[in-house]
Design an enzyme around this catalytic site. Structure first.
Site, short mmCIF file in Angstrom:
data_model
loop_
_atom_site.label_atom_id
_atom_site.label_comp_id
_atom_site.label_asym_id
_atom_site.label_seq_id
_atom_site.Cartn_x
_atom_site.Cartn_y
_atom_site.Cartn_z
N SER A 134 0.86 -1.19 0.00
CA SER A 134 0.00 0.00 0.00
C SER A 134 0.89 1.23 0.00
O SER A 134 2.04 1.17 0.46
CB SER A 134 -0.86 0.01 1.26
OG SER A 134 -1.49 1.27 1.44
N TYR A 147 -1.36 -0.04 10.51
CA TYR A 147 -1.65 -0.48 9.13
C TYR A 147 -0.45 -0.14 8.23
O TYR A 147 0.06 -1.01 7.50
CB TYR A 147 -2.92 0.18 8.60
CG TYR A 147 -3.20 -0.22 7.16
CD1 TYR A 147 -3.52 -1.54 6.85
CD2 TYR A 147 -3.11 0.71 6.12
CE1 TYR A 147 -3.75 -1.92 5.52
CE2 TYR A 147 -3.34 0.33 4.80
CZ TYR A 147 -3.65 -0.99 4.51
OH TYR A 147 -3.85 -1.37 3.21
P1 NDP Z 1 -11.52 -6.18 0.71
O1 NDP Z 1 -11.85 -5.96 2.14
O2 NDP Z 1 -12.53 -5.86 -0.33
O3 NDP Z 1 -11.08 -7.71 0.50
C1 NDP Z 1 -10.21 -8.31 1.42
C2 NDP Z 1 -10.14 -9.78 1.14
O4 NDP Z 1 -9.25 -10.38 2.10
C3 NDP Z 1 -11.48 -10.47 1.28
O5 NDP Z 1 -11.60 -11.45 0.27
C4 NDP Z 1 -11.40 -11.16 2.64
O6 NDP Z 1 -12.16 -12.35 2.61
C5 NDP Z 1 -9.91 -11.47 2.71
N1 NDP Z 1 -9.41 -11.63 4.07
C6 NDP Z 1 -9.39 -10.72 5.07
N2 NDP Z 1 -8.88 -11.27 6.19
C7 NDP Z 1 -8.55 -12.55 5.88
C8 NDP Z 1 -7.99 -13.63 6.60
N3 NDP Z 1 -7.66 -13.51 7.90
N4 NDP Z 1 -7.80 -14.81 5.97
C9 NDP Z 1 -8.15 -14.95 4.66
N5 NDP Z 1 -8.69 -13.96 3.93
C10 NDP Z 1 -8.89 -12.78 4.54
O7 NDP Z 1 -10.15 -5.38 0.48
P2 NDP Z 1 -9.39 -4.90 -0.85
O8 NDP Z 1 -9.65 -5.81 -1.97
O9 NDP Z 1 -9.63 -3.46 -1.00
O10 NDP Z 1 -7.89 -5.05 -0.35
C11 NDP Z 1 -7.08 -6.14 -0.68
C12 NDP Z 1 -5.67 -5.85 -0.22
O11 NDP Z 1 -5.23 -4.62 -0.78
C13 NDP Z 1 -5.47 -5.70 1.28
O12 NDP Z 1 -4.24 -6.29 1.63
C14 NDP Z 1 -5.42 -4.19 1.49
O13 NDP Z 1 -4.69 -3.85 2.63
C15 NDP Z 1 -4.74 -3.76 0.23
N6 NDP Z 1 -4.99 -2.39 -0.21
C16 NDP Z 1 -6.27 -1.91 -0.34
C17 NDP Z 1 -6.46 -0.62 -0.80
C18 NDP Z 1 -7.82 -0.02 -0.93
O14 NDP Z 1 -7.91 1.22 -0.90
N7 NDP Z 1 -8.88 -0.78 -1.09
C19 NDP Z 1 -5.34 0.22 -1.21
C20 NDP Z 1 -4.04 -0.38 -0.99
C21 NDP Z 1 -3.90 -1.64 -0.54
P3 NDP Z 1 -12.93 -13.02 3.85
O15 NDP Z 1 -13.50 -11.91 4.66
O16 NDP Z 1 -13.95 -13.88 3.16
O17 NDP Z 1 -11.89 -13.81 4.57
C1 8X3 Z 2 -5.10 1.48 1.50
C2 8X3 Z 2 -4.79 2.85 1.02
O1 8X3 Z 2 -4.51 5.28 1.74
O2 8X3 Z 2 -6.15 3.93 2.95
O3 8X3 Z 2 -3.94 0.78 1.74
O4 8X3 Z 2 -3.81 3.59 3.30
S1 8X3 Z 2 -4.81 3.95 2.33
#
Ligand code: NDP
Ligand code: 8X3
Length: 250
Positions: A134, A147
């Site tokens: 991120s 985070y």
């Molecule tokens: P979502 O919350 O939409 O999806 C997260 C996914 O991770 C879900 O499928 C969830 O499935 C799974 N998950 C969460 N905890 C666990 C666990 N303990 N074991 C297995 N699966 C898990 O998030 P995003 O798609 O937005 O984010 C994906 C990644 O990208 C993350 O690592 C996030 O930190 C990162 N990110 C996101 C950004 C954003 O702005 N959206 C920007 C930068 C980085 P389930 O609940 O079914 O387990």
């Molecule tokens: C998710 C992007 O800007 O919320 O990793 O940290 S931010």
């Protein structure tokens, strides 16, 4: 190609899953919510293998990998995508359980999956690990505390993996997105306060999970002699801010 994606039940992971299946690849889709995975399996057919996995239950990971059916056993690409932010308060007001859950998921989960999958890649001298970092791993911001710390770990771990993999054909990328709307990320960060979550994306054009799915597919299909070490992406509306000064009245 066989691609194991953690967090395939929503957001980036789901977007990438659909793109890969459309291209004829097999996806081992891992997440905790079986209902979501089963719905995807019904939609996507037999190229999609739903696997219930909690990445923070690190002791369970090696056996899950060993137990994969023959067609899905060879993992060509590992996408360490499962992760979460919990809370956006300053450190002094944060919840310690939230901090621990972020470390267990974002740090220990990535470690456990990588540890379980990497030796077979090295033995075959081929493979690709994509970690989802991120911008929070590079740019400090108010409320980013743990985070951002977990994503800084993911970044440095990715770079150190490449250092260890010198002389092999194994690629490692840390993808570092900024603001992305339309996933469950902010709903979870704000503990289900969906109004607060929606405000994060108010009034500008953000990126979407589909944008990130496209970028991930491009990485996976990129020529195997090129390693993208880090890739930071933001919406055009987002950019760096200056350092902050707390002014005093005297
Ligand atoms: P979502 O919350 O939409 O999806 C997260 C996914 O991770 C879900 O499928 C969830 O499935 C799974 N998950 C969460 N905890 C666990 C666990 N303990 N074991 C297995 N699966 C898990 O998030 P995003 O798609 O937005 O984010 C994906 C990644 O990208 C993350 O690592 C996030 O930190 C990162 N990110 C996101 C950004 C954003 O702005 N959206 C920007 C930068 C980085 P389930 O609940 O079914 O387990
Ligand atoms: C998710 C992007 O800007 O919320 O990793 O940290 S931010």
């Amino acid at each position: 190609m066989n691609v194991l994606i953690t967090g395939a039940s929503a957001g980036f992971g789901e977007a990438l899953t659909k793109r890969l299946i459309a291209k004829g690849h097999r996806v081992i889709g891992c997440a905790r919510r079986l209902d979501k995975l089963n719905a995807l399996a019904e939609e996507l057919g037999e190229l999609f293998l739903p696997v219930v996995m909690d990445v923070s239950d690190t002791a369970s990971i090696p056996q899950i990998i060993v137990d994969l059916p023959d067609d899905f056993k060879q993992i060509d690409v590992l996408v360490n995508n499962a992760g979460l932010a919990l809370g956006a308060e300053p450190a002094q007001e944060s919840n310690l359980d939230d901090w621990m859950r972020m470390v267990d998921t974002n740090v220990k989960g990535v470690m456990a999956l990588t540890h379980a999958v990497l030796p077979a890649m090295v033995a075959r001298d081929s493979g690709y690990i994509i970690n989802i970092g991120s911008i929070a791993g590079s740019w400090p911001y108010y409320g980013g505390n743990v985070y951002g710390g977990t994503k800084a770990f993911v970044k440095q771990f990715s770079l150190n993996l490449r250092a260890d993999l010198i002389g092999t054909q194994i690629r490692v990328t840390n993808l570092e997105p900024g603001n992305v709307a339309g996933t469950e990320f902010s709903n979870i960060r704000y503990h289900g306060d969906n109004d607060k979550a929606a405000k994060v994306y108010d009034g500008f054009k953000s990126m979407t999970g589909d944008d990130i799915g496209d970028i991930l597919l491009w990485l996976i299909e990129s020529p195997t002699h090129i390693n993208v070490n880090r890739l930071e992406v933001m919406p055009v509306a987002q950019t760096y801010n200056g350092l902050t000064i707390a002014k005093q009245d005297d």
